[in-house]
Design an enzyme around this catalytic site. Structure first.
Site, PDB file in Angstrom:
ATOM      1  N   LYS A 143      39.204  61.194  41.250  1.00 28.65           N
ATOM      2  CA  LYS A 143      38.496  60.830  42.486  1.00 28.65           C
ATOM      3  C   LYS A 143      38.118  62.084  43.264  1.00 28.65           C
ATOM      4  O   LYS A 143      36.987  62.224  43.723  1.00 28.65           O
ATOM      5  CB  LYS A 143      39.390  59.951  43.353  1.00 28.65           C
ATOM      6  N   ASN A 144      39.058  63.019  43.371  1.00 32.19           N
ATOM      7  CA  ASN A 144      38.825  64.183  44.245  1.00 32.19           C
ATOM      8  C   ASN A 144      37.948  65.247  43.607  1.00 32.19           C
ATOM      9  O   ASN A 144      37.608  66.232  44.243  1.00 32.19           O
ATOM     10  CB  ASN A 144      40.161  64.775  44.707  1.00 32.19           C
TER      11      ASN A 144
ATOM     12  N   CYS B  77      43.252  60.738  60.195  1.00 31.23           N
ATOM     13  CA  CYS B  77      43.672  59.570  59.415  1.00 31.23           C
ATOM     14  C   CYS B  77      45.185  59.506  59.541  1.00 31.23           C
ATOM     15  O   CYS B  77      45.802  60.289  60.261  1.00 31.23           O
ATOM     16  CB  CYS B  77      43.232  59.715  57.952  1.00 31.23           C
TER      17      CYS B  77
ATOM     18  N   ARG C  30      43.410  66.193  60.498  1.00 30.50           N
ATOM     19  CA  ARG C  30      42.372  66.530  59.514  1.00 30.50           C
ATOM     20  C   ARG C  30      41.142  67.204  60.149  1.00 30.50           C
ATOM     21  O   ARG C  30      40.026  66.715  60.057  1.00 30.50           O
ATOM     22  CB  ARG C  30      41.945  65.286  58.729  1.00 30.50           C
ATOM     23  N   PRO C  31      41.308  68.305  60.880  1.00 27.76           N
ATOM     24  CA  PRO C  31      40.140  68.973  61.483  1.00 27.76           C
ATOM     25  C   PRO C  31      39.202  69.522  60.411  1.00 27.76           C
ATOM     26  O   PRO C  31      39.593  69.654  59.239  1.00 27.76           O
ATOM     27  CB  PRO C  31      40.757  70.097  62.301  1.00 27.76           C
ATOM     28  N   VAL C  32      37.997  69.849  60.817  1.00 24.89           N
ATOM     29  CA  VAL C  32      37.028  70.456  59.887  1.00 24.89           C
ATOM     30  C   VAL C  32      36.512  71.778  60.451  1.00 24.89           C
ATOM     31  O   VAL C  32      35.394  72.212  60.144  1.00 24.89           O
ATOM     32  CB  VAL C  32      35.860  69.496  59.584  1.00 24.89           C
ATOM     33  N   ASP C  33      37.361  72.438  61.252  1.00 24.04           N
ATOM     34  CA  ASP C  33      36.954  73.701  61.888  1.00 24.04           C
ATOM     35  C   ASP C  33      36.613  74.777  60.854  1.00 24.04           C
ATOM     36  O   ASP C  33      35.677  75.560  61.039  1.00 24.04           O
ATOM     37  CB  ASP C  33      38.058  74.209  62.829  1.00 24.04           C
TER      38      ASP C  33
ATOM     39  N   ASP D 155      49.655  65.473  47.227  1.00 22.08           N
ATOM     40  CA  ASP D 155      49.274  64.097  46.859  1.00 22.08           C
ATOM     41  C   ASP D 155      50.291  63.444  45.933  1.00 22.08           C
ATOM     42  O   ASP D 155      50.138  62.275  45.579  1.00 22.08           O
ATOM     43  CB  ASP D 155      47.894  64.088  46.179  1.00 22.08           C
TER      44      ASP D 155
ATOM     45  N   ARG E 153      41.366  52.554  46.993  1.00 28.95           N
ATOM     46  CA  ARG E 153      40.526  53.725  47.247  1.00 28.95           C
ATOM     47  C   ARG E 153      40.777  54.806  46.218  1.00 28.95           C
ATOM     48  O   ARG E 153      39.937  55.656  45.974  1.00 28.95           O
ATOM     49  CB  ARG E 153      40.828  54.286  48.646  1.00 28.95           C
TER      50      ARG E 153
END
Ligand code: EPZ
Length: 428
Positions: free
Chosen positions: A22-23, A125, A130-133, A315, A407
């Site tokens: 998936k990833n 989540c 879960r930042p995206v900086d 994970d 998912r």
């Protein structure tokens, strides 16, 4: 909302076909935005997240067609042809992005191809904020103007992106992938330092090179990309899912079974293989995959600390905790990647596990046996750890909110049923 009911005590025996990762599939799908030619992706897992990503791409103007069948027959859609002749929309809307954080992976490709993008901030989540900086700072280093506007990342690069040096302050799989896709079409050379080395990042880089990109250092923490003016289509097969492989390996261990994981590649899960070996779990390569079995003794307790690849994967932390719950000693499990990835603990405790959490570390004291209980899934990997615990527990376990499972795990109950598990999906 669907539930999964498990009656524990059956050892898993037989073989399981490992699906595509998936990833790896999610960034590969996003890469289809980088070219106006057809990108064919094979061995795609049949998962809700894949469907969400193809839906997102379609609203950007990508034509998605299913071609061919899964090698083992059954589900459609394991081969997709994707073609974005023209990007019709450069906005990724909140109602899609909120469903799947990985939607942020369209930011780099849209900027690279269209010199602009407006992507909803993915939000946090269950496992963390879960930042995206690092995604934004990295793209700014390639000349993008980035602003936050009503919960959206508004990015533009008039005249296109230009190469630059990006040093990630901490390892980020997604930021590395966004920057790889952006740099592929930037003018000049880009160097990514402290880049993620996960095999899924390597899969993306290999596919980009097949599309005409010029990426060196694949598999190392320094990636060097010479930008090109355009990328062509390609035909690429997604690598097997190492987390699914290791999850089922733990399934064999926790039930005292003997499984052959077809398509599993031991070199992708070396840290997990090492830890399971210390736990007295037999693991050996066999033709076409990996065999995992209990070698007659009890499961030994093993300390685990999650780290970026090639360390023990975050994970797999919840799944290992389920195994340590039935081991014959005490194990310390430390989570260093996410700030809130112990939500499976209270659910495992309800099944009789003896676990104490202090900060980022959980002390797991193996108990003689778990007992079935109704439990709640909170995130993808926590869900599957509860399924694993249910397989080993005495009595019946019902896992609620299994949409989390759907998912990330293709046909989980079918695969487990095929190996002797007493498991069923209860359609509500
Ligand atoms: C990917 O998430 C995976 N998802 C996750 O798998 C996996 O747990 C994670 O990598 C770590 O291996 C996909 O590939 C779709 P990161 P990603 O950026 O890219 C912080 C699953 O179960 N960070 O490597 O989002 C971040 O908060 C999922 O399949 C920043 O601070 O993870 C985290 O603490 C769960 N700023 C750490 O870095 C940023 O800009 C690692 O995150 C980006 C990340």
């Amino acid at each position: 909302m669907d539930k999964i009911r498990i009656r524990g005590g059956q050892p898993l025996r037989g073989s399981i076909q490992i699906s595509g990762a998936k990833n790896a599939a999610l960034p590969l799908l996003a890469a289809s935005l980088l070219t106006d030619e057809t990108l064919t992706l094979r061995n795609l897992p049949h998962l809700d997240d894949i469907a969400t990503m193809t839906h997102l791409l379609a609203q950007h103007g990508t034509e998605v067609s299913m071609a061919g069948d899964h090698p083992g027959g059954g589900h459609m859609g394991h081969v997709l042809d994707l073609r974005t002749a023209k990007v019709s929309r450069t906005e990724a809307p909140y109602d899609i992005v909120r469903k799947m954080r990985a939607s942020v992976l369209v930011l780099g490709p849209l900027l690279a191809r269209c010199h602009q993008a407006r992507v909803s901030l993915p939000g946090g989540c269950a496992i963390g904020t879960r930042p995206v900086d690092m995604h934004m700072r990295g793209l700014a280093a390639l000349g993008a103007e980035i602003a936050l506007d009503d919960g959206y990342i508004a990015a533009r690069a008039p005249g296109g992106l230009r190469g630059g040096v990006v040093v990630f302050p901490r390892v980020s799989v997604g930021a590395t992938e966004n920057l790889l896709m952006a740099a592929a079409l930037a003018k000049g050379e880009t160097v990514l330092e402290n880049a993620a080395r996960e095999p899924e990042v390597g899969d993306l880089a290999n596919c980009l090179n097949r599309m005409g990109a010029r990426i060196e250092g694949i598999g190392t923490d320094t990636l060097r990309i010479q930008g090109v003016t355009r990328l062509s289509g390609a035909d690429y097969t997604v690598l097997p899912d190492r987390i699914e492989t290791a999850t089922f390996a733990i399934g064999a261990a926790i039930t005292g079974g003997d499984l052959t994981l077809l398509g599993g590649r031991p070199e992708l899960i070396e840290a997990a293989v090492a830890s399971l070996g210390q736990a007295n779990v037999g693991i050996e390569p066999v033709a076409g995959g990996i065999r995992v079995f209990r070698n007659g003794t009890g499961v030994a307790s093993v300390d685990v600390t999650t780290e970026p690849y090639p360390g023990f994967p975050t994970d797999l932390q919840a799944q290992m905790m389920a195994l340590m719950s039935v081991a014959d000693g005490a194990a310390m499990i430390t989570e260093t990647i996410f700030e809130n990835r112990f939500m499976h603990v209270p659910e495992l405790v309800r099944m009789g596990a003896d676990i104490t959490v202090k900060g980022a570390t959980a002390m797991v004291r193996g108990s003689t046996g778990l007992h079935g209980a109704p439990v709640m899934a909170t995130d993808l990997r926590a869900s599957v750890s509860l399924v694993l615990a249910g397989l080993a527990a005495e009595g019946e376990t019902v896992v609620n909110r299994v949409y989390h499972l759907d998912r990330g795990y293709e046909r989980l109950e079918e695969k487990l049923m095929g190996c002797g598990a007493d498991i069923a999906r209860l359609i509500e």
